[in-house]
Enzyme design. Structure first.
Site, PDB file in Angstrom:
ATOM      1  N   ASP A 134      29.398   0.345  23.381  1.00  0.00           N
ATOM      2  CA  ASP A 134      28.732   0.315  24.687  1.00  0.00           C
ATOM      3  C   ASP A 134      27.795   1.518  24.838  1.00  0.00           C
ATOM      4  O   ASP A 134      28.030   2.572  24.247  1.00  0.00           O
ATOM      5  CB  ASP A 134      29.786   0.301  25.809  1.00  0.00           C
ATOM      6  CG  ASP A 134      29.203  -0.148  27.136  1.00  0.00           C
ATOM      7  OD1 ASP A 134      28.121  -0.770  27.140  1.00  0.00           O
ATOM      8  OD2 ASP A 134      29.831   0.120  28.183  1.00  0.00           O
ATOM      9  N   GLY A 154      21.972   0.417  26.272  1.00  0.00           N
ATOM     10  CA  GLY A 154      20.945   0.351  27.315  1.00  0.00           C
ATOM     11  C   GLY A 154      20.691   1.729  27.904  1.00  0.00           C
ATOM     12  O   GLY A 154      19.536   2.157  28.059  1.00  0.00           O
ATOM     13  N   HIS A 176      19.471  -1.390  21.614  1.00  0.00           N
ATOM     14  CA  HIS A 176      20.211  -2.348  20.787  1.00  0.00           C
ATOM     15  C   HIS A 176      19.783  -2.231  19.324  1.00  0.00           C
ATOM     16  O   HIS A 176      20.613  -2.286  18.418  1.00  0.00           O
ATOM     17  CB  HIS A 176      19.990  -3.784  21.284  1.00  0.00           C
ATOM     18  CG  HIS A 176      20.500  -4.007  22.679  1.00  0.00           C
ATOM     19  ND1 HIS A 176      21.736  -3.568  23.085  1.00  0.00           N
ATOM     20  CD2 HIS A 176      19.945  -4.616  23.757  1.00  0.00           C
ATOM     21  CE1 HIS A 176      21.919  -3.903  24.368  1.00  0.00           C
ATOM     22  NE2 HIS A 176      20.846  -4.533  24.799  1.00  0.00           N
ATOM     23  N   LEU A 199      37.230  -3.907   2.901  1.00  0.00           N
ATOM     24  CA  LEU A 199      37.258  -3.759   4.362  1.00  0.00           C
ATOM     25  C   LEU A 199      36.919  -5.114   4.959  1.00  0.00           C
ATOM     26  O   LEU A 199      35.984  -5.777   4.499  1.00  0.00           O
ATOM     27  CB  LEU A 199      36.199  -2.719   4.782  1.00  0.00           C
ATOM     28  CG  LEU A 199      35.854  -2.627   6.276  1.00  0.00           C
ATOM     29  CD1 LEU A 199      37.010  -2.024   7.073  1.00  0.00           C
ATOM     30  CD2 LEU A 199      34.601  -1.769   6.487  1.00  0.00           C
ATOM     31  N   ARG A 245      36.090   2.932  22.828  1.00  0.00           N
ATOM     32  CA  ARG A 245      34.970   2.444  23.635  1.00  0.00           C
ATOM     33  C   ARG A 245      34.002   3.593  23.826  1.00  0.00           C
ATOM     34  O   ARG A 245      34.374   4.640  24.364  1.00  0.00           O
ATOM     35  CB  ARG A 245      35.412   1.902  24.998  1.00  0.00           C
ATOM     36  CG  ARG A 245      34.205   1.367  25.784  1.00  0.00           C
ATOM     37  CD  ARG A 245      34.556   0.615  27.029  1.00  0.00           C
ATOM     38  NE  ARG A 245      33.332   0.035  27.601  1.00  0.00           N
ATOM     39  CZ  ARG A 245      33.274  -1.126  28.254  1.00  0.00           C
ATOM     40  NH1 ARG A 245      34.371  -1.829  28.420  1.00  0.00           N
ATOM     41  NH2 ARG A 245      32.142  -1.577  28.728  1.00  0.00           N
ATOM     42  N   ILE A 280      38.447  -2.694  29.421  1.00  0.00           N
ATOM     43  CA  ILE A 280      38.595  -3.542  28.236  1.00  0.00           C
ATOM     44  C   ILE A 280      37.522  -4.636  28.200  1.00  0.00           C
ATOM     45  O   ILE A 280      37.207  -5.168  27.141  1.00  0.00           O
ATOM     46  CB  ILE A 280      40.017  -4.177  28.216  1.00  0.00           C
ATOM     47  CG1 ILE A 280      41.110  -3.090  28.212  1.00  0.00           C
ATOM     48  CG2 ILE A 280      40.209  -5.116  27.039  1.00  0.00           C
ATOM     49  CD1 ILE A 280      41.142  -2.205  26.984  1.00  0.00           C
TER      50      ILE A 280
HETATM   51  C1  IPE Z   1      31.115  -5.011  26.638  1.00  0.00           C
HETATM   52  O1  IPE Z   1      30.060  -4.233  27.096  1.00  0.00           O
HETATM   53  C2  IPE Z   1      30.631  -5.977  25.644  1.00  0.00           C
HETATM   54  C3  IPE Z   1      30.039  -5.440  24.429  1.00  0.00           C
HETATM   55  C4  IPE Z   1      29.937  -4.203  24.055  1.00  0.00           C
HETATM   56  C5  IPE Z   1      29.533  -6.424  23.547  1.00  0.00           C
HETATM   57  P1  IPE Z   1      29.410  -4.475  28.522  1.00  0.00           P
HETATM   58  O2  IPE Z   1      28.496  -3.336  28.729  1.00  0.00           O
HETATM   59  O3  IPE Z   1      28.827  -5.823  28.629  1.00  0.00           O
HETATM   60  O4  IPE Z   1      30.686  -4.367  29.479  1.00  0.00           O
HETATM   61  P2  IPE Z   1      30.786  -4.362  31.063  1.00  0.00           P
HETATM   62  O5  IPE Z   1      30.373  -5.692  31.530  1.00  0.00           O
HETATM   63  O6  IPE Z   1      29.887  -3.273  31.567  1.00  0.00           O
HETATM   64  O7  IPE Z   1      32.223  -4.072  31.340  1.00  0.00           O
HETATM   65  C1  IPE Z   2      26.365  -2.590  24.651  1.00  0.00           C
HETATM   66  O1  IPE Z   2      25.447  -1.767  25.270  1.00  0.00           O
HETATM   67  C2  IPE Z   2      25.704  -3.674  23.854  1.00  0.00           C
HETATM   68  C3  IPE Z   2      25.947  -5.032  24.361  1.00  0.00           C
HETATM   69  C4  IPE Z   2      26.637  -5.368  25.389  1.00  0.00           C
HETATM   70  C5  IPE Z   2      25.315  -6.081  23.611  1.00  0.00           C
HETATM   71  P1  IPE Z   2      24.926  -2.098  26.731  1.00  0.00           P
HETATM   72  O2  IPE Z   2      23.712  -2.964  26.621  1.00  0.00           O
HETATM   73  O3  IPE Z   2      26.011  -2.644  27.566  1.00  0.00           O
HETATM   74  O4  IPE Z   2      24.512  -0.672  27.232  1.00  0.00           O
HETATM   75  P2  IPE Z   2      24.676  -0.081  28.702  1.00  0.00           P
HETATM   76  O5  IPE Z   2      26.134  -0.190  29.062  1.00  0.00           O
HETATM   77  O6  IPE Z   2      23.809  -0.886  29.600  1.00  0.00           O
HETATM   78  O7  IPE Z   2      24.224   1.330  28.577  1.00  0.00           O
HETATM   79 MG    MG Z   3      27.390  -1.767  28.799  1.00  0.00          MG
END
Ligand code: IPE
Ligand code: IPE
Ligand code: MG
Length: 252
Positions: A24, A27, A41, A135, A192, A199
């Site tokens: 995570d 973005g 990404h 792995l 995470r 989760i």
């Molecule tokens: C969880 O991340 C899913 C992935 C990393 C693929 P999100 O950024 O989408 O999670 P929430 O919705 O903020 O909890």
């Molecule tokens: C996780 O990073 C990647 C995916 C969910 C695909 P995010 O895109 O959720 O990044 P933030 O949480 O917005 O920073």
């Molecule tokens: Mg996110």
């Protein structure tokens, strides 16, 4: 006592056999740099490569990465399309490397929602790496933990319709083979990145007794040093699975 998969205590002082990561913060990594989220990404893919290599070197047996949740379809269509394109490109470019590294690739989730070309690439990549054993890299894509439990239940009942009339015989061990990660032990260490402490419908069944590690580091910045930090933290935990500390020391 119900039969539980958490009876055995893995040796936590060694390298975790299975690490599961919610990648995570892509973005926010990009936004901080005044870049479009999609740039985060793209950089995140490099962090995936680093994590796979580092886990391979350390002798981690299973690495599971949450790449796209069943809820991520709710994002702007443009971002979803970019993520799909990135998934296709990464599969096209990286599979040779996985073969060289002895990595077996598995993709879990509701894959029939993806376009046929992506599904075909996934199946081809899984087939090409199926005999590798160093792995096992699992990518969770269009995955949701609740979906997983339900699909397992559905498949179990389809295979054994007689169970429907005697629900008492359903226990954890009977359901287990139908869960989408039945080939792997439950994760020892969950990581995470990105600062959130939740989760997000990842492996909700399998994480029941996993050690949970949260770091503010955004996924594109995650590297071997960050991984070492998480593993060192894990090695300092005491995994009791319901017992007392004294009991563990007696066994020890
Ligand atoms: C969880 O991340 C899913 C992935 C990393 C693929 P999100 O950024 O989408 O999670 P929430 O919705 O903020 O909890
Ligand atoms: C996780 O990073 C990647 C995916 C969910 C695909 P995010 O895109 O959720 O990044 P933030 O949480 O917005 O920073
Ligand atoms: Mg996110």
């Amino acid at each position: 006592m119900p039969i539980s998969s958490t009876r055995r205590i893995p040796d936590h002082t060694s390298t975790p056999a299975h690490i599961a990561i919610i990648m995570d913060g892509n973005g926010r990594w990009a936004t901080q740099r005044l870049l479009p989220r999609t740039a985060g990404h793209a950089r995140g893919v490099q962090a995936v490569r680093r994590a796979v290599e580092a886990c391979g070197r350390k002798g981690v047996r299973f690495l599971t990465l949450f790449a796209f949740s069943s809820e991520n379809w709710r994002r702007p269509q443009q971002e979803v399309s970019l993520l799909m394109r990135l998934f296709v490109q990464t599969l096209e470019k990286e599979v040779d490397k996985l073969v060289d590294q002895g990595v077996r690739l598995r993709v879990v989730g509701q894959l029939d929602a993806f376009e046929p070309r992506l599904q075909a690439l996934i199946h081809a990549a899984e087939a090409r790496t199926a005999h590798n054993s160093a792995l096992t890299l699992t990518i969770a894509a269009n995955y949701g933990g609740r979906w997983d439990i339900l699909q397992a239940m559905h498949r179990m009942l389809a295979a054994h319709p007689e169970i429907a009339g005697q629900p008492d015989v359903i226990d954890e061990v009977r359901l287990d083979p139908y869960l989408s990660m039945a080939y792997a032990p439950e994760p020892d260490l969950f990581i995470r990145t990105g600062g959130e402490q939740r989760i997000s419908n990842f492996l909700v069944w399998q994480l029941a007794y996993t050690e949970l590690y949260f770091t503010d580091c955004f996924w594109p910045d995650f590297d071997a040093r960050e991984l070492d930090r998480a593993i060192a933290w894990y090695q300092g935990r005491e995994r009791r699975f319901g017992r007392t500390s004294a009991q563990l020391n007696d066994q020890g």
